[in-house]
Design an enzyme around this catalytic site. Structure first.
Site, PDB file in Angstrom:
ATOM      1  N   GLU A 115      72.131   8.406 -19.943  1.00 52.27           N
ATOM      2  CA  GLU A 115      72.328   7.598 -18.733  1.00 52.27           C
ATOM      3  C   GLU A 115      72.894   8.438 -17.580  1.00 52.27           C
ATOM      4  OE1 GLU A 115      74.369   4.553 -21.292  1.00 52.27           O
ATOM      5  OE2 GLU A 115      73.387   3.217 -19.877  1.00 52.27           O
ATOM      6  N   GLU A 135      72.110   2.431 -28.187  1.00 54.91           N
ATOM      7  CA  GLU A 135      73.266   1.523 -28.132  1.00 54.91           C
ATOM      8  C   GLU A 135      73.086   0.254 -28.964  1.00 54.91           C
ATOM      9  OE1 GLU A 135      72.134   3.230 -25.590  1.00 54.91           O
ATOM     10  OE2 GLU A 135      73.741   3.844 -24.230  1.00 54.91           O
TER      11      GLU A 135
HETATM   12  C1  LIG Z   1      77.997   2.874 -22.278  1.00 56.19           C
HETATM   13  C2  LIG Z   1      77.042   3.590 -23.184  1.00 56.19           C
HETATM   14  O1  LIG Z   1      75.765   3.121 -22.937  1.00 56.19           O
HETATM   15  C3  LIG Z   1      77.451   3.366 -24.583  1.00 56.19           C
HETATM   16  C4  LIG Z   1      77.207   4.535 -25.433  1.00 56.19           C
HETATM   17  O2  LIG Z   1      76.856   5.603 -25.026  1.00 56.19           O
HETATM   18  S1  LIG Z   1      77.488   4.271 -27.048  1.00 56.19           S
HETATM   19  C5  LIG Z   1      77.091   5.785 -27.820  1.00 56.19           C
HETATM   20  C6  LIG Z   1      75.627   5.997 -27.919  1.00 56.19           C
HETATM   21  N1  LIG Z   1      75.376   7.152 -28.697  1.00 56.19           N
HETATM   22  C7  LIG Z   1      75.120   7.057 -30.010  1.00 56.19           C
HETATM   23  O3  LIG Z   1      74.982   5.995 -30.558  1.00 56.19           O
HETATM   24  C8  LIG Z   1      74.994   8.351 -30.759  1.00 56.19           C
HETATM   25  C9  LIG Z   1      75.920   8.332 -31.936  1.00 56.19           C
HETATM   26  N2  LIG Z   1      75.903   9.576 -32.639  1.00 56.19           N
HETATM   27  C10 LIG Z   1      74.917   9.934 -33.457  1.00 56.19           C
HETATM   28  O4  LIG Z   1      73.933   9.245 -33.632  1.00 56.19           O
HETATM   29  C11 LIG Z   1      75.060  11.231 -34.180  1.00 56.19           C
HETATM   30  O5  LIG Z   1      76.441  11.485 -34.292  1.00 56.19           O
HETATM   31  C12 LIG Z   1      74.385  12.422 -33.470  1.00 56.19           C
HETATM   32  C13 LIG Z   1      72.868  12.248 -33.541  1.00 56.19           C
HETATM   33  C14 LIG Z   1      74.837  12.503 -32.027  1.00 56.19           C
HETATM   34  C15 LIG Z   1      74.801  13.724 -34.162  1.00 56.19           C
HETATM   35  O6  LIG Z   1      74.529  13.632 -35.526  1.00 56.19           O
HETATM   36  P1  LIG Z   1      75.100  14.730 -36.570  1.00 56.19           P
HETATM   37  O7  LIG Z   1      74.854  16.066 -36.015  1.00 56.19           O
HETATM   38  O8  LIG Z   1      74.539  14.361 -37.899  1.00 56.19           O
HETATM   39  O9  LIG Z   1      76.674  14.556 -36.570  1.00 56.19           O
HETATM   40  P2  LIG Z   1      77.566  13.317 -36.995  1.00 56.19           P
HETATM   41  O10 LIG Z   1      78.240  13.613 -38.276  1.00 56.19           O
HETATM   42  O11 LIG Z   1      76.849  12.029 -36.856  1.00 56.19           O
HETATM   43  O12 LIG Z   1      78.636  13.356 -35.817  1.00 56.19           O
HETATM   44  C16 LIG Z   1      79.539  14.446 -35.698  1.00 56.19           C
HETATM   45  C17 LIG Z   1      80.879  13.896 -35.278  1.00 56.19           C
HETATM   46  O13 LIG Z   1      80.754  13.403 -33.937  1.00 56.19           O
HETATM   47  C18 LIG Z   1      81.202  12.061 -33.880  1.00 56.19           C
HETATM   48  N3  LIG Z   1      80.381  11.359 -32.878  1.00 56.19           N
HETATM   49  C19 LIG Z   1      79.052  11.440 -32.715  1.00 56.19           C
HETATM   50  N4  LIG Z   1      78.691  10.698 -31.653  1.00 56.19           N
HETATM   51  C20 LIG Z   1      79.819  10.143 -31.163  1.00 56.19           C
HETATM   52  C21 LIG Z   1      80.097   9.287 -30.069  1.00 56.19           C
HETATM   53  N5  LIG Z   1      79.144   8.861 -29.238  1.00 56.19           N
HETATM   54  N6  LIG Z   1      81.373   8.914 -29.877  1.00 56.19           N
HETATM   55  C22 LIG Z   1      82.362   9.341 -30.666  1.00 56.19           C
HETATM   56  N7  LIG Z   1      82.158  10.178 -31.720  1.00 56.19           N
HETATM   57  C23 LIG Z   1      80.892  10.566 -31.944  1.00 56.19           C
HETATM   58  C24 LIG Z   1      80.983  11.511 -35.279  1.00 56.19           C
HETATM   59  O14 LIG Z   1      81.813  10.399 -35.520  1.00 56.19           O
HETATM   60  C25 LIG Z   1      81.348  12.716 -36.132  1.00 56.19           C
HETATM   61  O15 LIG Z   1      82.747  12.769 -36.181  1.00 56.19           O
HETATM   62  P3  LIG Z   1      83.486  13.366 -37.497  1.00 56.19           P
HETATM   63  O16 LIG Z   1      82.980  14.763 -37.639  1.00 56.19           O
HETATM   64  O17 LIG Z   1      84.923  13.251 -37.159  1.00 56.19           O
HETATM   65  O18 LIG Z   1      83.065  12.474 -38.637  1.00 56.19           O
END
Ligand SMILES: C[C@H](O)CC(=O)SCCNC(=O)CCNC(=O)[C@H](O)C(C)(C)COP(=O)(O)OP(=O)(O)OC[C@H]1O[C@@H](n2cnc3c(N)ncnc32)[C@H](O)[C@@H]1OP(=O)(O)O
Length: 722
Positions: A115, A135
């Protein structure tokens, strides 16, 4: 934290590079958002800055808004913790900036990350970056303007698809769709992005504010949305974020992008507070916590490589396990007792792999590669250099003991000795061998190559190294490994053993069997307890029922129903005859001819007060099936069978398909409240007997007002061997 920061550097070329640093995924934590605003404003003010590039450190643009902020909102109820990013930062500081801003995207730009990039005036990406708005998987909608800008950049149809499925696309697809303006190598990313920004400043490249565009929305945008709305009404009735997302997109199409951004912010905040978001965000973190095992993953051990494994037994479970291993690129020796069984096992594995190709989950080339790793054998010759053996033969103690004794003699000393037993005590299986530190449970769920859960069962003798190795194997074969203690049924089957029994008890109190299944599916489980019995086959019900009746006689409900069903020639889905009729190509239909059998069972049990069916509400039926499961979950927690409550949540979601949007069994129970569960169980115990008797753990937590998920008190009666 020094590593959570935003770097700001102005080059001689007059381009300010703003870099988000928050490893590992550059999540947009509150300090990052505050610093971004500050740095963009600084860049706008400074006379030596002509143009700006926004990027992320460490090869990843950003994984989106910091999800833990929303978890804090859930813990405190304080929605003001969510900052105003969509207008203050993305519109005011980025999109409406008087200086052009280019996003230099590498690795991933997800959620709030994408975004921010869409608020920039152009996007240059490295190859194969993942771009998406996931999301909705968290129970929310994009909240930094994504619902408005994505349709304006890629068209309404594609944007709706990307948001509703939450699937990311690659930079390459993004370029075709218009989301990405150019793809360049990682090495050139910053250089090209800077030049691009300068060219915009010099009016040699277009200065595009995505929110102001309408050209790609399409004249049929409202029909596209109407179709999507109808579809999600059917496919996602429990997920309010899906309808909300469509509504917000439509708002922007009708009233303009800026109005859409304001509407989006309002709906986003409402959804953050929804129970769906609470459940899904809990699952997000719980899933990442399962592989953190105190005394195993935090003591400096390194997992050893498992390159060659053996599976003993080519039946349904053995062939599924072998399939999962070869798909994870691990060589597999499949051992059977005779060539007929061996051929059958090998054919099943081949069919498993080929069906993934047919369903487009695997390429032909990968399938051939996986199958080339498989070899069938009838003796132990090939076992001399295996790193791991998984025994998956029938549930017979003497046979398993004999196999483990053979394995100890033949396999190398480092080899992991695992059993896929679902019922037999692992200490008994390993009783006759001396290296009991190598004995471990690898409990897969059927079909093993598809179901995501792997219960890793440790005894009090299993070494930390062996546990760590199996966690690593679990990850390699793309399972979610949950480490549990050794007890009857382990974590999942133990917790859920009252599922079918609760339904049977209700049936014998006169409640319509199909009503129970219908209500449980409405609650969100994929099928009710009786249909599940049909699916597993009645032989499994009888065997498992015996096991639990032996282990927990005080709280087992027994009825003759399954025996009567078997006597009448039924065996569930296996022979097309169960509680339901199974015909090819159509959904299972309730079978009215099962009713006289149910009546007979009711007569024998004679549970209905004065021969009359009890009158219970729909909600009470759901609770009478699920609260006994919560009660057993409490015992599992008290005995320390799982390390923490959230592990049981993940096990229930992945092993039993408990709805993830309810956060898993314990999380859901805490939302309902321990007190209500305890009072209900107490009432039903008086009315219907000990099957419902509240456990000590539940009673204590309900009376003291402590959540069920709170860590156990200092001195639990630890019966499970951890
Ligand atoms: C207002 C907005 O529109 C709202 C948002 O943006 S909500 C967030 C949207 N983003 C997401 O949903 C992505 C979420 N993350 C993921 O899908 C995956 O973490 C990823 C594809 C980015 C990376 O995957 P991968 O490399 O396998 O690592 P993964 O183990 O999942 O994450 C690594 C660490 O980062 C953290 N992390 C990843 N994305 C995060 C996020 N958006 N916020 C906080 N922590 C996050 C995980 O909790 C993990 O923490 P840990 O090591 O303490 O357990």
């Amino acid at each position: 934290m020094a590593s959570v920061k935003v770097d700001f550097e102005v080059g001689n070329d007059g381009v300010a590079v703003i870099t988000m640093c928050n490893p590992p995924v550059n999540a947009l934590a509150l300090p990052i958002i505050r610093a971004l605003k500050y740095k963009f404003d600084e860049a706008a003010r400074r006379n030596d800055v002509k143009a700006i590039v926004l990027t992320g450190k460490g090869g990843r643009f950003s994984g989106g808004f910091d999800i833990s902020v929303m978890q804090k909102v859930h813990q405190t109820g304080d929605i003001t913790l969510v900052p105003d990013v969509s207008v203050e930062l993305v519109v005011n500081s980025i999109e409406d900036s008087k200086k052009p801003i280019v996003a230099a995207v590498e690795g991933l730009a997800l959620g709030g990350g994408l975004e921010l990039a869409m608020g920039c005036h152009a996007r240059v990406a490295a190859p194969k970056a993942q771009l998406g708005l996931p999301e909705l998987t968290l129970g929310i909608i994009p909240g930094f303007g994504g619902t408005q800008r994505l349709p304006r950049l890629v068209g309404t149809t594609k944007a709706v698809e990307m948001m509703l499925t939450s699937k990311p696309i690659s930079s390459e697809e993004g370029q075709k769709l218009g989301l990405i303006d150019a793809i360049v190598s990682s090495e050139e990313l910053l250089k090209v992005s800077k030049l691009w920004a300068l060219e915009i400043a010099d009016k040699r490249k277009p200065w595009v504010r995505s929110l102001h565009r309408t050209d790609k929305l399409g004249s049929d945008a409202r029909e596209v949305l109407a179709t999507a709305r109808q579809r999600v009404k059917k496919t996602a009735p429990h997920l309010p974020q899906q309808q909300a997302c469509i509504d917000v997109i439509e708002h922007g199409i009708l009233h303009g992008g800026y109005s859409g951004v304001l509407k989006e912010a309002e709906v986003f905040k409402k959804l953050v507070l929804s129970e769906t978001a609470k459940g899904l965000i809990h699952v997000f973190f719980a899933q990442r916590t399962i592989s953190k095992v105190p005394g195993v993953t935090d003591i400096g051990l390194k997992p050893r490589n498992v390159r060659k494994a053996a599976v003993i037994g080519g039946g349904l479970m053995g062939s599924g396990i072998a399939t999962a291993l070869i798909l994870g690129n691990i060589r597999v020796i499949l051992k059977e007792v005779n060539s007929e069984y061996l051929q059958k096992g090998l054919k099943t594995i081949e069919a498993n792999v080929r069906s993934l190709v047919t369903r487009k989950k695997l390429t032909q080339q990968k399938a051939e590669g996986a199958l080339s790793l498989l070899k069938g054998v009838l003796d132990y010759t090939e076992f001399k250099d295996v790193d791991m053996v998984i025994e998956a033969v029938i549930e017979k103690i003497s046979l398993k003991q004999e196999i483990f004794s053979d394995l100890e003699k033949i396999c190398p000393p480092h080899c992991i000795l695992a059993s896929n037993t679902s019922t037999i005590d692992l200490d008994i299986i390993g009783e006759k061998i001396s290296s009991q530190d190598r004995v471990i449970g690898a409990h897969f769920f059927s079909p093993a190559h598809i179901m995501p859960l792997l219960e890793i069962v440790r005894t009090n003798k299993t070494s930390a190294q062996v546990i760590l190795d199996l966690i690593a194997v679990g990850k390699v074969i793309q399972k979610s490994p949950v480490v549990v203690g050794n007890c009857t049924g382990f974590a999942v089957n133990r917790t859920f053993f009252p599922y079918a029994q609760g339904a049977h008890l209700l049936v014998h109190l006169g409640v319509d069997a199909f009503r129970i299944d219908r209500l449980i599916t409405n609650f969100g489980l994929p099928m009710g307890p009786l249909q599940l019995q049909d699916l597993s086959g009645y032989g499994v019900s009888v065997a498992v029922g015996k096991e639990f009746a032996g282990a927990f006689p005080d709280r087992t409900f027994k009825s003759p129903l399954v025996d009567l069903l078997i006597k009448s020639g039924r065996n569930g889905k296996n022979n097309g005859k169960g509680y339901y009729i199974y015909e090819k190509g159509s959904k299972p239909k309730p079978d009215p001819s099962v009713l006289p059998i149910i009546e007979e069972s009711r007569r024998i049990c004679n549970l209905t007060p004065n021969g009359k069916a009890v009158s219970v509400s729909d909600q009470e039926i759901v609770e009478m099936v699920l609260f006994p499961i919560v009660n057993e979950a409490c015992r599992v927690l008290e005995e320390g069978v799982v390390i923490r409550a959230s592990d049981l949540d993940i096990a229930s979601v992945l092993g039993m398909s408990f709805p993830s949007y309810r956060g898993g069994i314990v999380f859901w129970a805490d939302l309902v409240g321990a007190k209500h569960i305890y009072n209900s169980l107490k009432k039903w115990t008086q009315l219907y007997g000990n099957f419902y008797k509240p456990s000590r753990y539940l009673e204590e937590r309900a009376t003291k007002g402590i959540p069920l998920s709170a860590p156990a008190s200092s001195n639990p009666t630890t019966k499970a061997r951890l």
